[in-house]
Design an enzyme around this catalytic site. Structure first.
Site, short mmCIF file in Angstrom:
data_model
loop_
_atom_site.label_atom_id
_atom_site.label_comp_id
_atom_site.label_asym_id
_atom_site.label_seq_id
_atom_site.Cartn_x
_atom_site.Cartn_y
_atom_site.Cartn_z
N LYS A 35 0.84 -1.21 0.00
CA LYS A 35 0.00 0.00 0.00
C LYS A 35 0.86 1.25 0.00
O LYS A 35 0.66 2.17 -0.80
CB LYS A 35 -0.92 0.01 1.22
N CYS A 52 -2.81 10.92 0.48
CA CYS A 52 -2.14 9.64 0.19
C CYS A 52 -0.66 9.86 -0.11
O CYS A 52 0.21 9.48 0.66
CB CYS A 52 -2.80 8.96 -1.01
N1 SAJ Z 1 -0.59 15.03 -9.67
C1 SAJ Z 1 0.35 15.61 -10.52
N2 SAJ Z 1 0.64 15.00 -11.70
C2 SAJ Z 1 0.03 13.82 -12.05
C3 SAJ Z 1 -0.91 13.24 -11.17
C4 SAJ Z 1 -1.21 13.86 -9.98
O1 SAJ Z 1 0.90 16.67 -10.24
O2 SAJ Z 1 0.31 13.32 -13.14
C5 SAJ Z 1 -0.88 15.68 -8.39
C6 SAJ Z 1 -2.33 16.09 -8.28
O3 SAJ Z 1 -2.51 17.41 -8.75
C7 SAJ Z 1 -2.58 16.00 -6.78
C8 SAJ Z 1 -1.64 14.89 -6.31
O4 SAJ Z 1 -0.67 14.72 -7.35
O5 SAJ Z 1 -2.21 17.21 -6.15
C9 SAJ Z 1 -2.31 13.55 -6.01
O6 SAJ Z 1 -3.07 13.23 -7.13
P1 SAJ Z 1 -3.65 11.71 -7.31
O7 SAJ Z 1 -4.26 11.66 -8.66
O8 SAJ Z 1 -2.61 10.73 -6.97
O9 SAJ Z 1 -4.87 11.65 -6.26
P2 SAJ Z 1 -4.91 10.97 -4.83
O10 SAJ Z 1 -3.92 11.58 -3.91
O11 SAJ Z 1 -6.34 10.98 -4.44
O12 SAJ Z 1 -4.42 9.46 -5.08
C10 SAJ Z 1 -5.34 8.39 -5.07
C11 SAJ Z 1 -4.61 7.17 -4.56
N3 SAJ Z 1 -5.59 6.12 -4.38
C12 SAJ Z 1 -5.59 5.43 -3.22
O13 SAJ Z 1 -4.83 5.65 -2.31
C13 SAJ Z 1 -6.62 4.37 -3.12
C14 SAJ Z 1 -3.58 6.73 -5.56
O14 SAJ Z 1 -3.05 5.45 -5.14
C15 SAJ Z 1 -4.17 6.57 -6.92
O15 SAJ Z 1 -3.14 6.21 -7.83
C16 SAJ Z 1 -4.76 7.90 -7.34
O16 SAJ Z 1 -5.81 8.23 -6.41
C17 SAJ Z 1 -5.38 7.79 -8.74
O17 SAJ Z 1 -4.72 7.14 -9.58
O18 SAJ Z 1 -6.43 8.37 -8.93
#
Ligand code: SAJ
Length: 485
Positions: A232, A290
């Site tokens: 995880k 996360c």
């Molecule tokens: N971000 C970037 N560039 C990217 C992707 C994200 O700068 O290419 C930034 C976003 O703006 C944000 C942060 O990273 O500020 C996190 O974005 P995220 O898409 O990872 O969203 P989270 O934090 O909600 O991550 C969740 C996590 N899911 C779980 O823990 C069950 C992560 O493991 C997933 O990979 C992610 O969602 C997902 O893929 O949607």
């Protein structure tokens, strides 16, 4: 010896009564899916009757969900299992004694963002409450994201101390980390593969029995409890690492005067069997609950479980914490881009009016936990700028730690701004009209700093703006189009 546990489980037979601690966005969907699964007689949703969240008890027992936002299918499922009598919410933890399995889905947020340590207090209280009423033959599963070693360590110790029972002999103990995202809770639980790890084989098997009943297309992936904890934290660490890789490339492209999006498309074009390039998107920073903390769970795990056996390049920082450092640098870089654009228009941060667009940590969401906008906001104000914040999703009345004056009035926030800084890629910002924004700013050469690649640089430069964009080395050195207001 686990033979004792094997016989205790045999006496119990299949899992019929289940308890779920933590009526939040992880516990509620899990409880409802367990309650709706064949073979389940009853599921207790355990919820403390506290001033802040005790209201959920009556609400859930009326068949109403306390979760915000759209969760497809959840409302109907809740009504179904409440009227079928297979789910009820209760503050009476003594009912744990009648459960064949108990899961804990209690958040472990940062205690203090500065020291990057998690607050395990709520989880420890939940584990204690389980231990106090634990009976032989029961399965206990932790679903919260925890530091590797916690299940077989702290959780085991507390359960044994409170119950007088022995894990692996008198009760089964496992970890099954959640992988849910708001807006698709039920679908994620049913369809994502589920890593399930016991402290021993018997515990793993019992936990596999529990989770197999809620999965549809997802598969159960059995392993040890510690391996499940590392899985995880590593899956989020790897995502943070991928984002840091493209953020660093964006900084390089700015320095070399090229467009990172051209390079990104080029790199992503490399395809073929066995070739993968998971190229993500550069941006103004990484927020959320996360990615901002799971790297530190993993690092703490290896420090606690294997400090003497870790072979690593002498004096080198962990690649994973280095990645965290790069992602946390992006709001600093955004401030430097803002300073550079203002300077091009003959201004400084001191005394500047900044319109900060986007407080949520992720596009088109109201979730602002650990938002990268916050460090930018603090640093800009410390440099003497006046910062007004807009976000169409974050509710100033309910969101935690929102800045004073957070507004949903976009034109009001843009009024008189010397710089417009985009931190979230909300769809509202993709439709900004340069001429209108410049009119609202009321100065000849406002600055536009694009942290999420939502504006077209040429259109804004032609309209007289001083443009800066993450990774846009090809545009960040443009000359300013002299024009009267
Ligand atoms: N971000 C970037 N560039 C990217 C992707 C994200 O700068 O290419 C930034 C976003 O703006 C944000 C942060 O990273 O500020 C996190 O974005 P995220 O898409 O990872 O969203 P989270 O934090 O909600 O991550 C969740 C996590 N899911 C779980 O823990 C069950 C992560 O493991 C997933 O990979 C992610 O969602 C997902 O893929 O949607």
């Amino acid at each position: 010896m686990t033979t004792n546990l094997t016989s205790l489980i045999k006496q119990r037979g299949p899992i019929r009564t289940i308890g779920v601690f933590g009526m939040g966005y992880v516990g509620i969907p899990a409880a409802l899916l367990f309650a709706n699964a064949p073979g389940t007689e009853h599921v207790y949703g355990f919820q403390r009757d506290s001033p802040t969240s005790g209201y959920k008890i009556a609400m859930l027992n009326r068949g109403e969900s306390p979760l915000k936002g759209e969760e497809p299918g959840l409302g109907d499922l809740l009504k179904k299992v409440v009227s079928a009598g297979t789910f009820s919410c209760t503050p009476d933890f003594s009912k744990v004694a009648g459960c064949d399995a108990v899961t804990l889905a209690i958040q472990t947020p940062f205690r203090d963002k500065k020291d990057l340590l998690p607050d395990f207090t709520p989880l420890i209280e939940g584990i204690r409450n389980v231990g106090r009423h634990l009976t032989p033959g029961t399965l206990v599963v932790l679903e919260s994201t925890i530091t590797p070693g916690t299940t077989a360590g702290m959780a085991r110790e507390i359960l044994e101390a409170e119950s007088g029972l022995v894990a692996g002999e008198d009760f089964a103990l496992a970890h099954a980390p959640e992988r849910v995202m708001v807006g698709r809770l039920l679908r994620n639980i049913r369809e994502h593969d589920r890593c399930v790890g016991g402290i021993d084989e018997v515990s793993t098997r019992r936990a596999v029995e529990l989770y197999s009943r809620v999965l549809t297309t997802g598969q159960v992936i059995p392993m040890t409890a510690t391996a499940a904890e590392v899985t995880k934290t590593a899956e989020n660490t790897f995502r943070d690492l991928q984002i840091a890789a493209i953020n660093q490339l964006a900084l390089y492209c700015e320095a070399m005067g090229i467009n990172v999006y051209d390079v990104r498309a080029g790199v992503a074009s490399l395809k073929g069997e066995g070739i993968t390039r998971a190229v993500l998107w550069p941006g103004a920073g990484v927020g959320g609950h996360c990615l901002t903390k799971d790297t530190y769970h993993l690092e703490r795990g290896v420090q606690q479980l294997g400090p003497d056996d870790l072979d690593y390049p002498t004096g080198r920082e962990s690649l994973y914490t280095l990645a965290r450092g790069i992602n946390d640098f992006m709001p600093v870089h955004m401030l430097r881009l803002t300073e550079s654009a203002l300077a091009q228009a003959g201004k400084t941060l001191e005394g500047a009016k900044i319109a900060l667009l986007g407080w949520a940590f992720i596009n088109d969401s109201d979730d602002a936990r650990n938002t990268p906008s916050e460090p930018f906001y603090e640093m800009a104000r410390a440099a003497g700028a006046e910062v007004r914040v807009h976000d169409p999703w974050v509710d100033p009345a309910t969101a935690p730690d929102v800045p004073a004056g957070l507004s949903r009035d976009l034109e009001g926030v843009l009024e008189g701004a010397d710089a417009v800084v985009v931190f979230a890629g909300h769809k509202e910002y993709r439709g900004l009209v340069p001429a209108r924004v410049r009119e609202l700013c009321g100065c000849a050469h406002p600055a536009i700093i694009d942290g999420r690649n939502v504006v077209n640089p040429d259109v804004w430069i032609d309209a007289g703006f001083a443009y800066r964009g993450i990774g846009r080395g090809d545009k960040n050195r443009h000359i300013i189009e002299k024009m009267a207001l």
